[in-house]
Design a protein around this motif. Structure first.
Motif, PDB file in Angstrom:
ATOM      1  N   ALA A 110       0.859  -1.190   0.000  1.00  0.00           N
ATOM      2  CA  ALA A 110       0.000   0.000   0.000  1.00  0.00           C
ATOM      3  C   ALA A 110       0.890   1.233   0.000  1.00  0.00           C
ATOM      4  O   ALA A 110       1.806   1.346   0.827  1.00  0.00           O
ATOM      5  N   ILE A 111       0.646   2.128  -0.953  1.00  0.00           N
ATOM      6  CA  ILE A 111       1.390   3.392  -1.013  1.00  0.00           C
ATOM      7  C   ILE A 111       0.387   4.510  -0.786  1.00  0.00           C
ATOM      8  O   ILE A 111      -0.569   4.670  -1.543  1.00  0.00           O
ATOM      9  N   TYR A 112       0.606   5.276   0.256  1.00  0.00           N
ATOM     10  CA  TYR A 112      -0.303   6.355   0.630  1.00  0.00           C
ATOM     11  C   TYR A 112       0.100   7.661  -0.042  1.00  0.00           C
ATOM     12  O   TYR A 112       1.195   7.779  -0.604  1.00  0.00           O
ATOM     13  N   GLY A 113      -0.757   8.650   0.066  1.00  0.00           N
ATOM     14  CA  GLY A 113      -0.502   9.959  -0.518  1.00  0.00           C
ATOM     15  C   GLY A 113       0.519  10.750   0.298  1.00  0.00           C
ATOM     16  O   GLY A 113       0.975  10.323   1.361  1.00  0.00           O
ATOM     17  N   TRP A 114       0.835  11.914  -0.215  1.00  0.00           N
ATOM     18  CA  TRP A 114       1.860  12.773   0.398  1.00  0.00           C
ATOM     19  C   TRP A 114       1.268  13.621   1.522  1.00  0.00           C
ATOM     20  O   TRP A 114       0.159  14.124   1.414  1.00  0.00           O
ATOM     21  N   PHE A 115       2.033  13.758   2.583  1.00  0.00           N
ATOM     22  CA  PHE A 115       1.677  14.580   3.735  1.00  0.00           C
ATOM     23  C   PHE A 115       2.840  15.507   4.070  1.00  0.00           C
ATOM     24  O   PHE A 115       3.828  15.546   3.330  1.00  0.00           O
ATOM     25  N   LYS A 116       2.732  16.227   5.172  1.00  0.00           N
ATOM     26  CA  LYS A 116       3.779  17.173   5.574  1.00  0.00           C
ATOM     27  C   LYS A 116       4.586  16.624   6.747  1.00  0.00           C
ATOM     28  O   LYS A 116       4.013  16.137   7.721  1.00  0.00           O
ATOM     29  N   CYS A 117       5.887  16.750   6.608  1.00  0.00           N
ATOM     30  CA  CYS A 117       6.822  16.395   7.677  1.00  0.00           C
ATOM     31  C   CYS A 117       7.793  17.544   7.865  1.00  0.00           C
ATOM     32  O   CYS A 117       7.999  18.357   6.960  1.00  0.00           O
ATOM     33  N   LYS A 118       8.394  17.575   9.039  1.00  0.00           N
ATOM     34  CA  LYS A 118       9.372  18.634   9.329  1.00  0.00           C
ATOM     35  C   LYS A 118      10.529  18.029  10.111  1.00  0.00           C
ATOM     36  O   LYS A 118      10.327  17.241  11.029  1.00  0.00           O
ATOM     37  N   VAL A 119      11.740  18.428   9.725  1.00  0.00           N
ATOM     38  CA  VAL A 119      12.945  18.028  10.448  1.00  0.00           C
ATOM     39  C   VAL A 119      13.546  19.282  11.066  1.00  0.00           C
ATOM     40  O   VAL A 119      13.724  20.295  10.387  1.00  0.00           O
ATOM     41  N   THR A 120      13.824  19.202  12.352  1.00  0.00           N
ATOM     42  CA  THR A 120      14.452  20.309  13.068  1.00  0.00           C
ATOM     43  C   THR A 120      15.758  19.820  13.688  1.00  0.00           C
ATOM     44  O   THR A 120      16.011  18.617  13.756  1.00  0.00           O
ATOM     45  N   ASP A 121      16.572  20.762  14.118  1.00  0.00           N
ATOM     46  CA  ASP A 121      17.812  20.438  14.824  1.00  0.00           C
ATOM     47  C   ASP A 121      17.838  21.307  16.066  1.00  0.00           C
ATOM     48  O   ASP A 121      17.956  22.520  15.980  1.00  0.00           O
ATOM     49  N   ASP A 122      17.712  20.665  17.225  1.00  0.00           N
ATOM     50  CA  ASP A 122      17.681  21.412  18.475  1.00  0.00           C
ATOM     51  C   ASP A 122      19.080  21.599  19.073  1.00  0.00           C
ATOM     52  O   ASP A 122      19.222  21.960  20.226  1.00  0.00           O
ATOM     53  N   GLY A 123      20.114  21.367  18.280  1.00  0.00           N
ATOM     54  CA  GLY A 123      21.477  21.505  18.754  1.00  0.00           C
ATOM     55  C   GLY A 123      22.098  20.187  19.179  1.00  0.00           C
ATOM     56  O   GLY A 123      23.307  20.088  19.337  1.00  0.00           O
ATOM     57  N   SER A 124      21.251  19.176  19.344  1.00  0.00           N
ATOM     58  CA  SER A 124      21.785  17.874  19.730  1.00  0.00           C
ATOM     59  C   SER A 124      21.469  16.808  18.686  1.00  0.00           C
ATOM     60  O   SER A 124      21.721  15.635  18.907  1.00  0.00           O
ATOM     61  N   GLY A 125      20.899  17.216  17.561  1.00  0.00           N
ATOM     62  CA  GLY A 125      20.628  16.274  16.490  1.00  0.00           C
ATOM     63  C   GLY A 125      19.304  16.537  15.805  1.00  0.00           C
ATOM     64  O   GLY A 125      18.516  17.382  16.223  1.00  0.00           O
ATOM     65  N   TRP A 126      19.085  15.824  14.716  1.00  0.00           N
ATOM     66  CA  TRP A 126      17.870  15.971  13.934  1.00  0.00           C
ATOM     67  C   TRP A 126      16.690  15.311  14.619  1.00  0.00           C
ATOM     68  O   TRP A 126      16.799  14.228  15.173  1.00  0.00           O
ATOM     69  N   ARG A 127      15.542  16.011  14.560  1.00  0.00           N
ATOM     70  CA  ARG A 127      14.273  15.480  15.083  1.00  0.00           C
ATOM     71  C   ARG A 127      13.252  15.539  13.955  1.00  0.00           C
ATOM     72  O   ARG A 127      13.179  16.516  13.230  1.00  0.00           O
ATOM     73  N   LEU A 128      12.453  14.496  13.836  1.00  0.00           N
ATOM     74  CA  LEU A 128      11.422  14.406  12.804  1.00  0.00           C
ATOM     75  C   LEU A 128      10.053  14.512  13.433  1.00  0.00           C
ATOM     76  O   LEU A 128       9.805  13.942  14.498  1.00  0.00           O
ATOM     77  N   ALA A 129       9.152  15.208  12.737  1.00  0.00           N
ATOM     78  CA  ALA A 129       7.738  15.218  13.106  1.00  0.00           C
ATOM     79  C   ALA A 129       6.921  15.126  11.826  1.00  0.00           C
ATOM     80  O   ALA A 129       7.084  15.941  10.920  1.00  0.00           O
ATOM     81  N   LYS A 130       6.064  14.108  11.727  1.00  0.00           N
ATOM     82  CA  LYS A 130       5.078  14.031  10.649  1.00  0.00           C
ATOM     83  C   LYS A 130       3.871  14.782  11.179  1.00  0.00           C
ATOM     84  O   LYS A 130       3.289  14.398  12.184  1.00  0.00           O
ATOM     85  N   ILE A 131       3.518  15.882  10.506  1.00  0.00           N
ATOM     86  CA  ILE A 131       2.561  16.812  11.101  1.00  0.00           C
ATOM     87  C   ILE A 131       1.170  16.777  10.471  1.00  0.00           C
ATOM     88  O   ILE A 131       0.259  17.430  10.966  1.00  0.00           O
ATOM     89  N   THR A 132       0.978  16.028   9.383  1.00  0.00           N
ATOM     90  CA  THR A 132      -0.359  15.854   8.821  1.00  0.00           C
ATOM     91  C   THR A 132      -0.583  14.373   8.524  1.00  0.00           C
ATOM     92  O   THR A 132       0.349  13.581   8.518  1.00  0.00           O
ATOM     93  N   GLY A 133      -1.834  14.022   8.277  1.00  0.00           N
ATOM     94  CA  GLY A 133      -2.199  12.631   8.046  1.00  0.00           C
ATOM     95  C   GLY A 133      -2.667  11.993   9.338  1.00  0.00           C
ATOM     96  O   GLY A 133      -2.452  12.524  10.429  1.00  0.00           O
ATOM     97  N   SER A 134      -3.317  10.854   9.222  1.00  0.00           N
ATOM     98  CA  SER A 134      -3.872  10.219  10.417  1.00  0.00           C
ATOM     99  C   SER A 134      -2.832   9.451  11.225  1.00  0.00           C
ATOM    100  O   SER A 134      -2.954   9.351  12.442  1.00  0.00           O
ATOM    101  N   GLN A 135      -1.794   8.923  10.571  1.00  0.00           N
ATOM    102  CA  GLN A 135      -0.732   8.223  11.293  1.00  0.00           C
ATOM    103  C   GLN A 135       0.475   9.135  11.368  1.00  0.00           C
ATOM    104  O   GLN A 135       1.009   9.561  10.346  1.00  0.00           O
ATOM    105  N   ARG A 136       0.890   9.441  12.587  1.00  0.00           N
ATOM    106  CA  ARG A 136       1.980  10.403  12.816  1.00  0.00           C
ATOM    107  C   ARG A 136       3.176   9.706  13.428  1.00  0.00           C
ATOM    108  O   ARG A 136       3.067   8.613  13.979  1.00  0.00           O
ATOM    109  N   THR A 137       4.303  10.368  13.358  1.00  0.00           N
ATOM    110  CA  THR A 137       5.500   9.912  14.042  1.00  0.00           C
ATOM    111  C   THR A 137       6.310  11.126  14.461  1.00  0.00           C
ATOM    112  O   THR A 137       6.244  12.180  13.831  1.00  0.00           O
ATOM    113  N   GLN A 138       7.032  10.963  15.542  1.00  0.00           N
ATOM    114  CA  GLN A 138       8.027  11.961  15.914  1.00  0.00           C
ATOM    115  C   GLN A 138       9.153  11.232  16.622  1.00  0.00           C
ATOM    116  O   GLN A 138       8.931  10.255  17.327  1.00  0.00           O
TER     117      GLN A 138
END
Length: 191
Positions: A96-124
């Motif tokens: 199953a291949i789902y559609g495109w959503f929005k994600c954001k990668v930030t760096d808080d000074g100690s490394g990269w952090r990911l947040a999937k910010i749209t869609g029903s299934q999220r991750t951070q």
């Protein structure tokens, strides 16, 4: 309760530890997630074999994604906005291949952090160095607008995987044996 602030402080500390290749990830990773990474190769192989029975157009997309040569993370900053989509291989359905959503990668000074910010299934979660062409992702999955639990809260929310860069503006995370639905989740990122 005195323990609640203590557990909250421990959870906050775990989320802000440096993402360095100094073995820190080995101190944070749960035994269950270590086992999932240890079986990554065989899990991936089984999931991709099942995926071949999926929709031929989707199989072609998956094959094209996985055929891309890996690039180094060392010369690239991933911070910023990304479009992302999830590919589920094996398990409840072959592919199953789902559609495109929005994600954001930030760096808080100690490394990269990911947040999937749209869609029903999220991750951070956070990335940890694992060589020049691979990183380890430790994260927490959530549904809709439910607040994500800290990594280490249990198998229903904990996520682990390997991240691979495949070009100047594209990369992916492969999550072996996720708790729900599939044998392998692949989150693809593009700008």
């Amino acid at each position: 309760m005195i323990l609640r602030p203590l557990f909250a402080a421990i959870g906050l500390l775990c989320c802000t530890l440096p993402a360095l290749a100094d073995g820190q990830v080995q101190k944070l990773i749960t035994p269950a997630d270590k086992a999932r990474l240890d079986k990554y190769g065989e899990t991936r192989k089984a999931a991709l074999a099942e995926a071949k029975a999926g929709n031929p157009a989707e199989v072609k997309q998956l094959d094209a994604l996985l055929a891309k040569p890996l690039a180094s993370f060392s010369d690239k900053d991933l911070t910023g906005n990304w479009k992302c989509r999830t590919i589920k291989a094996g398990g409840l359905s072959p592919l199953a291949i789902y559609g495109w959503f929005k994600c954001k990668v930030t760096d808080d000074g100690s490394g990269w952090r990911l947040a999937k910010i749209t869609g029903s299934q999220r991750t951070q979660g956070r990335f940890f160095d694992d060589g020049e062409k691979r990183a380890i992702y430790l994260g927490s999955g959530s549904v809709n607008d439910d607040r994500a639990k800290p990594y280490g809260s249990g198998p229903q929310t904990d996520q682990v995987g390997y991240a691979f860069r495949t070009g100047a503006s594209e990369w992916r995370i492969e999550l072996p044996a996720p708790y729900y639905e599939s044998k392998l989740d692949i989150i693809e990122f593009k700008r």
